[in-house]
Design a protein around this motif. Structure first.
Motif, mmCIF file in Angstrom:
data_model
loop_
_atom_site.group_PDB
_atom_site.id
_atom_site.type_symbol
_atom_site.label_atom_id
_atom_site.label_comp_id
_atom_site.label_asym_id
_atom_site.label_seq_id
_atom_site.Cartn_x
_atom_site.Cartn_y
_atom_site.Cartn_z
ATOM 1 N N LEU A 4 55.623 5.838 -18.926
ATOM 2 C CA LEU A 4 54.644 6.769 -18.370
ATOM 3 C C LEU A 4 55.325 8.121 -18.218
ATOM 4 O O LEU A 4 56.410 8.211 -17.654
ATOM 5 N N THR A 5 54.685 9.169 -18.756
ATOM 6 C CA THR A 5 55.282 10.486 -18.697
ATOM 7 C C THR A 5 54.331 11.489 -18.051
ATOM 8 O O THR A 5 53.116 11.353 -18.152
ATOM 9 N N ALA A 6 54.928 12.476 -17.444
ATOM 10 C CA ALA A 6 54.158 13.581 -16.855
ATOM 11 C C ALA A 6 54.019 14.683 -17.894
ATOM 12 O O ALA A 6 54.264 15.854 -17.623
ATOM 13 N N ARG A 7 53.653 14.294 -19.099
ATOM 14 C CA ARG A 7 53.397 15.211 -20.209
ATOM 15 C C ARG A 7 52.096 14.791 -20.871
ATOM 16 O O ARG A 7 51.733 13.618 -20.869
ATOM 17 N N THR A 8 51.414 15.734 -21.484
ATOM 18 C CA THR A 8 50.157 15.422 -22.150
ATOM 19 C C THR A 8 50.405 14.550 -23.385
ATOM 20 O O THR A 8 51.494 14.598 -23.978
ATOM 21 N N PRO A 9 49.407 13.765 -23.790
ATOM 22 C CA PRO A 9 49.555 12.979 -25.017
ATOM 23 C C PRO A 9 49.848 13.861 -26.233
ATOM 24 O O PRO A 9 50.622 13.471 -27.114
ATOM 25 N N GLU A 10 49.278 15.046 -26.272
ATOM 26 C CA GLU A 10 49.525 15.968 -27.384
ATOM 27 C C GLU A 10 51.000 16.361 -27.439
ATOM 28 O O GLU A 10 51.593 16.404 -28.523
ATOM 29 N N TYR A 11 51.588 16.629 -26.289
ATOM 30 C CA TYR A 11 53.002 16.995 -26.245
ATOM 31 C C TYR A 11 53.884 15.827 -26.693
ATOM 32 O O TYR A 11 54.782 15.995 -27.511
ATOM 33 N N VAL A 12 53.624 14.649 -26.132
ATOM 34 C CA VAL A 12 54.450 13.478 -26.457
ATOM 35 C C VAL A 12 54.317 13.134 -27.934
ATOM 36 O O VAL A 12 55.321 12.879 -28.617
ATOM 37 N N TRP A 13 53.093 13.160 -28.468
ATOM 38 C CA TRP A 13 52.907 12.862 -29.887
ATOM 39 C C TRP A 13 53.636 13.894 -30.754
ATOM 40 O O TRP A 13 54.265 13.547 -31.749
ATOM 41 N N VAL A 55 67.393 -0.153 -26.280
ATOM 42 C CA VAL A 55 66.006 0.303 -26.225
ATOM 43 C C VAL A 55 65.663 0.805 -24.828
ATOM 44 O O VAL A 55 65.025 1.859 -24.679
ATOM 45 N N GLU A 56 66.080 0.101 -23.803
ATOM 46 C CA GLU A 56 65.815 0.538 -22.427
ATOM 47 C C GLU A 56 66.474 1.883 -22.146
ATOM 48 O O GLU A 56 65.868 2.763 -21.528
ATOM 49 N N ARG A 57 67.715 2.055 -22.597
ATOM 50 C CA ARG A 57 68.422 3.321 -22.391
ATOM 51 C C ARG A 57 67.718 4.461 -23.139
ATOM 52 O O ARG A 57 67.530 5.550 -22.601
ATOM 53 N N LEU A 58 67.311 4.194 -24.380
ATOM 54 C CA LEU A 58 66.595 5.210 -25.155
ATOM 55 C C LEU A 58 65.274 5.588 -24.488
ATOM 56 O O LEU A 58 64.912 6.764 -24.439
ATOM 57 N N ALA A 59 64.562 4.598 -23.962
ATOM 58 C CA ALA A 59 63.278 4.863 -23.301
ATOM 59 C C ALA A 59 63.473 5.771 -22.086
ATOM 60 O O ALA A 59 62.727 6.733 -21.891
ATOM 61 N N ARG A 60 64.479 5.477 -21.272
ATOM 62 C CA ARG A 60 64.759 6.309 -20.093
ATOM 63 C C ARG A 60 65.100 7.740 -20.513
ATOM 64 O O ARG A 60 64.617 8.715 -19.931
ATOM 65 N N THR A 61 65.929 7.858 -21.541
ATOM 66 C CA THR A 61 66.352 9.180 -22.003
ATOM 67 C C THR A 61 65.182 9.961 -22.584
ATOM 68 O O THR A 61 65.038 11.161 -22.318
ATOM 69 N N MET A 62 64.321 9.303 -23.377
ATOM 70 C CA MET A 62 63.160 9.994 -23.946
ATOM 71 C C MET A 62 62.261 10.537 -22.843
ATOM 72 O O MET A 62 61.815 11.684 -22.909
ATOM 73 N N LYS A 63 61.998 9.724 -21.846
ATOM 74 C CA LYS A 63 61.153 10.163 -20.723
ATOM 75 C C LYS A 63 61.775 11.377 -20.032
ATOM 76 O O LYS A 63 61.098 12.391 -19.828
ATOM 77 N N GLN A 64 63.050 11.291 -19.694
ATOM 78 C CA GLN A 64 63.728 12.386 -19.010
ATOM 79 C C GLN A 64 63.739 13.661 -19.862
ATOM 80 O O GLN A 64 63.476 14.757 -19.360
ATOM 81 N N THR A 65 64.013 13.509 -21.150
ATOM 82 C CA THR A 65 64.088 14.672 -22.038
ATOM 83 C C THR A 65 62.736 15.346 -22.174
ATOM 84 O O THR A 65 62.628 16.573 -22.063
ATOM 85 N N MET A 66 61.678 14.572 -22.409
ATOM 86 C CA MET A 66 60.359 15.161 -22.574
ATOM 87 C C MET A 66 59.880 15.821 -21.290
ATOM 88 O O MET A 66 59.300 16.907 -21.330
ATOM 89 N N GLU A 67 60.125 15.197 -20.152
ATOM 90 C CA GLU A 67 59.659 15.774 -18.883
ATOM 91 C C GLU A 67 60.456 17.007 -18.484
ATOM 92 O O GLU A 67 59.927 17.877 -17.800
ATOM 93 N N ALA A 68 61.695 17.110 -18.938
ATOM 94 C CA ALA A 68 62.529 18.248 -18.587
ATOM 95 C C ALA A 68 62.359 19.420 -19.547
ATOM 96 O O ALA A 68 62.736 20.549 -19.228
ATOM 97 N N SER A 69 61.768 19.166 -20.706
ATOM 98 C CA SER A 69 61.648 20.194 -21.736
ATOM 99 C C SER A 69 60.716 21.329 -21.312
ATOM 100 O O SER A 69 59.707 21.114 -20.654
ATOM 101 N N THR A 70 61.084 22.524 -21.728
ATOM 102 C CA THR A 70 60.235 23.690 -21.468
ATOM 103 C C THR A 70 59.456 24.084 -22.722
ATOM 104 O O THR A 70 58.792 25.122 -22.727
ATOM 105 N N MET A 71 59.520 23.281 -23.762
ATOM 106 C CA MET A 71 58.800 23.567 -25.007
ATOM 107 C C MET A 71 57.318 23.413 -24.826
ATOM 108 O O MET A 71 56.800 22.641 -24.122
#
Length: 135
Positions: free
Chosen positions: A9-18, A119-135
């Motif tokens: 679950l991310t605090a980013r829009t589906p458009e951003y995550v996709w 896979v668990e480590r990658l999932a945590r990192t992806m979530k953190q990276t996407m939520e922290a991004s200013t893009m």
């Protein structure tokens, strides 16, 4: 067969995550920059260079814009697997949030625990990276 499912679950829009998932040549910038230092493309083959110095070659199987789903198969990687297939699919989880479903299947079963931890480590990192991004 070892099968792993991660719901992120991310605090980013589906458009951003996709947009981040479908950017298959930018794994090192948009998804897991602390674990992948470079991504190069050779046709449908994605080559990842890990921060540990290892490499993986992945065949991009599908990038489905309508379903917001990307799938790949590892051809050669740091773990000696006979089969490794993974997919990512993005769903809406409210107005400004999304759910990223990651499914990974691998063989042989003797590596299932190691693959699960990765896979668990990658999932945590992806979530953190996407939520922290200013893009």
């Amino acid at each position: 067969m070892g099968s792993i499912r991660e719901d992120i679950l991310t605090a980013r829009t589906p458009e951003y995550v996709w947009d981040a998932i479908r950017d298959i040549g930018a794994v090192h910038r948009r998804l897991v920059p602390d674990q992948v230092v470079d991504t190069t493309m050779d046709g449908d083959i994605r080559i990842l260079t890990f921060s540990s110095g290892g490499m993986a070659r992945e065949l991009i199987v599908a990038v489905d814009e309508e379903a917001r789903r990307m799938a790949y198969a590892v051809i050669d990687g740091p773990v000696p697997l006979t089969h490794h297939h993974a997919s990512f699919q993005v769903f809406s989880a409210g107005e400004k949030n999304s759910r990223l479903v990651c499914i990974t299947d691998s063989l042989p079963n003797e590596f299932a625990e190691e693959v699960r931890l990765r896979v668990e480590r990658l999932a945590r990192t992806m979530k953190q990276t996407m939520e922290a991004s200013t893009m």
